[in-house]
Design a protein around this motif. Sequence first.
Motif, mmCIF file in Angstrom:
data_model
loop_
_atom_site.group_PDB
_atom_site.id
_atom_site.type_symbol
_atom_site.label_atom_id
_atom_site.label_comp_id
_atom_site.label_asym_id
_atom_site.label_seq_id
_atom_site.Cartn_x
_atom_site.Cartn_y
_atom_site.Cartn_z
ATOM 1 N N GLU A 60 2.962 4.224 -41.012
ATOM 2 C CA GLU A 60 4.397 4.430 -41.234
ATOM 3 C C GLU A 60 5.253 3.467 -40.408
ATOM 4 O OE1 GLU A 60 3.157 7.894 -38.398
ATOM 5 O OE2 GLU A 60 2.278 6.747 -40.046
ATOM 6 N N ASP A 61 4.644 2.796 -39.429
ATOM 7 C CA ASP A 61 5.380 1.831 -38.599
ATOM 8 C C ASP A 61 5.249 0.396 -39.108
ATOM 9 O OD1 ASP A 61 6.072 3.947 -36.961
ATOM 10 O OD2 ASP A 61 4.493 3.539 -35.491
ATOM 11 N N GLY A 94 15.358 4.005 -31.744
ATOM 12 C CA GLY A 94 14.573 5.058 -32.357
ATOM 13 C C GLY A 94 14.431 6.240 -31.422
ATOM 14 N N CYS A 98 8.677 7.198 -30.108
ATOM 15 C CA CYS A 98 8.283 6.554 -31.369
ATOM 16 C C CYS A 98 7.501 5.261 -31.147
ATOM 17 C CB CYS A 98 9.500 6.298 -32.253
ATOM 18 S SG CYS A 98 10.664 5.079 -31.612
ATOM 19 N N PHE A 223 13.813 2.517 -35.934
ATOM 20 C CA PHE A 223 12.909 3.520 -36.483
ATOM 21 C C PHE A 223 13.730 4.603 -37.174
ATOM 22 C CE2 PHE A 223 10.118 1.688 -33.315
ATOM 23 C CZ PHE A 223 8.838 1.855 -33.832
ATOM 24 N N ASP A 224 13.136 5.263 -38.156
ATOM 25 C CA ASP A 224 13.761 6.423 -38.779
ATOM 26 C C ASP A 224 13.956 7.518 -37.729
ATOM 27 O OD1 ASP A 224 13.396 9.233 -40.267
ATOM 28 O OD2 ASP A 224 14.230 7.791 -41.700
ATOM 29 N N THR A 227 11.062 9.890 -37.040
ATOM 30 C CA THR A 227 9.758 9.386 -36.614
ATOM 31 C C THR A 227 9.181 10.306 -35.551
ATOM 32 O OG1 THR A 227 10.451 7.113 -37.043
ATOM 33 C CG2 THR A 227 8.512 7.415 -35.656
ATOM 34 N N LYS A 228 7.900 10.633 -35.702
ATOM 35 C CA LYS A 228 7.278 11.595 -34.788
ATOM 36 C C LYS A 228 7.063 10.998 -33.408
ATOM 37 C CE LYS A 228 2.556 10.436 -36.236
ATOM 38 N NZ LYS A 228 1.332 10.935 -36.889
#
Length: 232
Positions: A60-61, A94, A98, A223-224, A227-228
């Motif tokens: 996802e990154d 972010g 993240c 980053f979104d 993001t976890k």
Amino acid sequence: MKTLPKYHPTTPHILIEGGVEFHLGKMKGDTINYDFSKMLIYLNAKGKLLFGKEFKIHEEDHQIIYQLCLYFIKDEVNCPKYNIDPTKGILLSGPVGCGKTTLMKLMRHLVPHRRPYEIIPTRNIVFGFNNLGYSIIEQYGNSHYFCFDDLGVEPEGKHFGKDCNVLGEILLSRHEIFTKCPLEHRTRAMTHITTNLNAEEIEERYGNRVRSRLREMVNVIGFDKNTKDKRK
């Protein structure tokens, strides 16, 4: 600073780590055609060397890493597609955990033939100011190549009873030097930043002048917000 990978000046796309050669692309004349999939292989291997065997690049990154790769290899064709100006610095934003700091520590190894930047936690800068005073602003508000890590987590500066927005003053000083540099020498005064803050929070913390000048100094790659946290 960690040791940069070995390379030959005529083939900077071939990096050597622990006796293993990583070919990040191919030479065509005097141009390197980089291959993102091969850069990912190298970054994953280098990350394990730097941060331990548990390190991994998350799928996802990839989009964020791709943009950072374009920036650091100065891809003149693809940078404009993402509104990236290689003559400016990077503001990597972010949520907490993240991987912003990890990526900025990692990416400087991708192009060891270019001038490396020093990563400085903003908290350390303010602690230095509290002890030594305004010489710290001169020390970091100069033309050295820095990445200010975790902008916004640092406390307010205070020296002999006087409050000071230390990072705000440093960024204003660096902007003045950066904009006066000829375009071909701007990397000498370039600034990278990692932060959990968004644009509005940066303005609230450092003022409109700093936010406005940052637009002239950096490319924003974010980053979104969902993001976890990879540290959990």
